[in-house]
Structures are given as structure tokens and as C-alpha cells.
Design a protein around this motif. Structure first.
Motif, PDB file in Angstrom:
ATOM      1  N   LYS A   3      19.583  27.677  73.802  1.00 46.23           N
ATOM      2  CA  LYS A   3      20.704  26.734  73.846  1.00 46.23           C
ATOM      3  C   LYS A   3      21.097  26.260  72.447  1.00 46.23           C
ATOM      4  O   LYS A   3      22.283  26.138  72.138  1.00 46.23           O
ATOM      5  N   SER A   4      20.120  26.029  71.598  1.00 45.84           N
ATOM      6  CA  SER A   4      20.388  25.559  70.242  1.00 45.84           C
ATOM      7  C   SER A   4      21.173  26.601  69.442  1.00 45.84           C
ATOM      8  O   SER A   4      22.121  26.264  68.736  1.00 45.84           O
ATOM      9  N   ALA A   5      20.768  27.847  69.549  1.00 41.27           N
ATOM     10  CA  ALA A   5      21.457  28.923  68.842  1.00 41.27           C
ATOM     11  C   ALA A   5      22.882  29.088  69.360  1.00 41.27           C
ATOM     12  O   ALA A   5      23.810  29.337  68.590  1.00 41.27           O
ATOM     13  N   LYS A   6      23.052  28.946  70.672  1.00 41.42           N
ATOM     14  CA  LYS A   6      24.383  29.064  71.275  1.00 41.42           C
ATOM     15  C   LYS A   6      25.299  27.950  70.778  1.00 41.42           C
ATOM     16  O   LYS A   6      26.461  28.190  70.450  1.00 41.42           O
ATOM     17  N   MET A   7      24.760  26.722  70.691  1.00 39.23           N
ATOM     18  CA  MET A   7      25.556  25.590  70.205  1.00 39.23           C
ATOM     19  C   MET A   7      25.941  25.792  68.741  1.00 39.23           C
ATOM     20  O   MET A   7      27.058  25.494  68.344  1.00 39.23           O
ATOM     21  N   GLU A   8      25.014  26.336  67.959  1.00 40.86           N
ATOM     22  CA  GLU A   8      25.296  26.603  66.552  1.00 40.86           C
ATOM     23  C   GLU A   8      26.389  27.657  66.420  1.00 40.86           C
ATOM     24  O   GLU A   8      27.299  27.530  65.601  1.00 40.86           O
ATOM     25  N   ILE A  10      28.750  28.284  68.550  1.00 30.72           N
ATOM     26  CA  ILE A  10      30.016  27.660  68.958  1.00 30.72           C
ATOM     27  C   ILE A  10      30.579  26.809  67.823  1.00 30.72           C
ATOM     28  O   ILE A  10      31.788  26.831  67.564  1.00 30.72           O
ATOM     29  N   GLU A  11      29.720  26.092  67.115  1.00 30.64           N
ATOM     30  CA  GLU A  11      30.190  25.279  65.988  1.00 30.64           C
ATOM     31  C   GLU A  11      30.757  26.152  64.875  1.00 30.64           C
ATOM     32  O   GLU A  11      31.785  25.812  64.279  1.00 30.64           O
ATOM     33  N   VAL A  12      30.109  27.266  64.597  1.00 37.31           N
ATOM     34  CA  VAL A  12      30.611  28.203  63.584  1.00 37.31           C
ATOM     35  C   VAL A  12      31.971  28.740  64.022  1.00 37.31           C
ATOM     36  O   VAL A  12      32.904  28.833  63.206  1.00 37.31           O
ATOM     37  N   LEU A  13      32.093  29.077  65.295  1.00 32.64           N
ATOM     38  CA  LEU A  13      33.371  29.577  65.818  1.00 32.64           C
ATOM     39  C   LEU A  13      34.460  28.517  65.713  1.00 32.64           C
ATOM     40  O   LEU A  13      35.612  28.830  65.393  1.00 32.64           O
ATOM     41  N   ARG A  14      34.117  27.259  65.960  1.00 29.09           N
ATOM     42  CA  ARG A  14      35.112  26.179  65.861  1.00 29.09           C
ATOM     43  C   ARG A  14      35.612  26.028  64.430  1.00 29.09           C
ATOM     44  O   ARG A  14      36.813  25.832  64.200  1.00 29.09           O
ATOM     45  N   VAL A  15      34.712  26.130  63.463  1.00 29.15           N
ATOM     46  CA  VAL A  15      35.111  26.035  62.057  1.00 29.15           C
ATOM     47  C   VAL A  15      36.010  27.213  61.695  1.00 29.15           C
ATOM     48  O   VAL A  15      37.064  27.036  61.066  1.00 29.15           O
ATOM     49  N   ILE A  66      34.850  30.665  72.862  1.00 31.69           N
ATOM     50  CA  ILE A  66      34.407  29.273  72.969  1.00 31.69           C
ATOM     51  C   ILE A  66      34.530  28.783  74.407  1.00 31.69           C
ATOM     52  O   ILE A  66      33.614  28.167  74.951  1.00 31.69           O
ATOM     53  N   LEU A  67      35.671  29.050  75.028  1.00 28.50           N
ATOM     54  CA  LEU A  67      35.924  28.627  76.402  1.00 28.50           C
ATOM     55  C   LEU A  67      36.375  29.821  77.235  1.00 28.50           C
ATOM     56  O   LEU A  67      37.575  30.029  77.435  1.00 28.50           O
TER      57      LEU A  67
END
Length: 72
Positions: A3-8, A10-15, A66-67
Motif C-alpha cells: 500500500k505504501s509503494a502504491k501511494m508513493e 500515485i503521488e509521483v503520478l500526481r506531480v 490514478i483513477l
């Protein structure tokens, strides 16, 4: 993937998404400015519009990652 890697990811993708959106806006402004100036170089305009479309495709792909669409 935990889960932590997935959240990271997603954050990279958002940037990355924000950077691409900014580039897309900049291209839109450049195209608009060339259009207003009149007598613009049509080849340059065509290239800028093509770049803008490519960016839009990249933006769509990242937004989908992302979604992702959920079929109900």
C-alpha cells in the motif's frame, strides 16, 4: 505492491500530471498568441497543436492510472 509503494506511485503520478497540465496550458497560450499575431507560421502552429494533443493524451493516461474507470 504494498500500500505504501502504491501511494508513493500515485503521488509521483500526481506531480507528473501537474507538470504536464502546466505544459499544456503554456502551449495553449503560445498557440493563441501566434494566432492573434496573424500571419503566423502555419508549420509552427501545426507542430505546437500536435504537441498539445500528445500532452493531452499523456494527461489522460495518467489520470486513468490514478483513477481507473470502475464498471458498476
Amino acid at each position: 505492491m504494498n500500500k505504501s509503494a502504491k501511494m508513493e506511485e500515485i503521488e509521483v503520478l500526481r506531480v507528473e500530471l501537474e507538470v504536464l497540465k502546466s505544459e499544456h496550458r503554456d502551449l495553449d497560450e503560445a498557440i493563441h498568441a501566434l494566432d492573434e499575431r496573424g500571419g503566423a507560421d502555419m508549420l509552427r502552429l501545426r507542430r505546437l497543436k500536435k504537441q498539445k494533443l500528445l500532452l493531452k493524451d499523456k494527461i489522460s493516461r495518467i489520470e486513468d492510472r490514478i483513477l481507473p474507470d470502475i464498471i458498476a
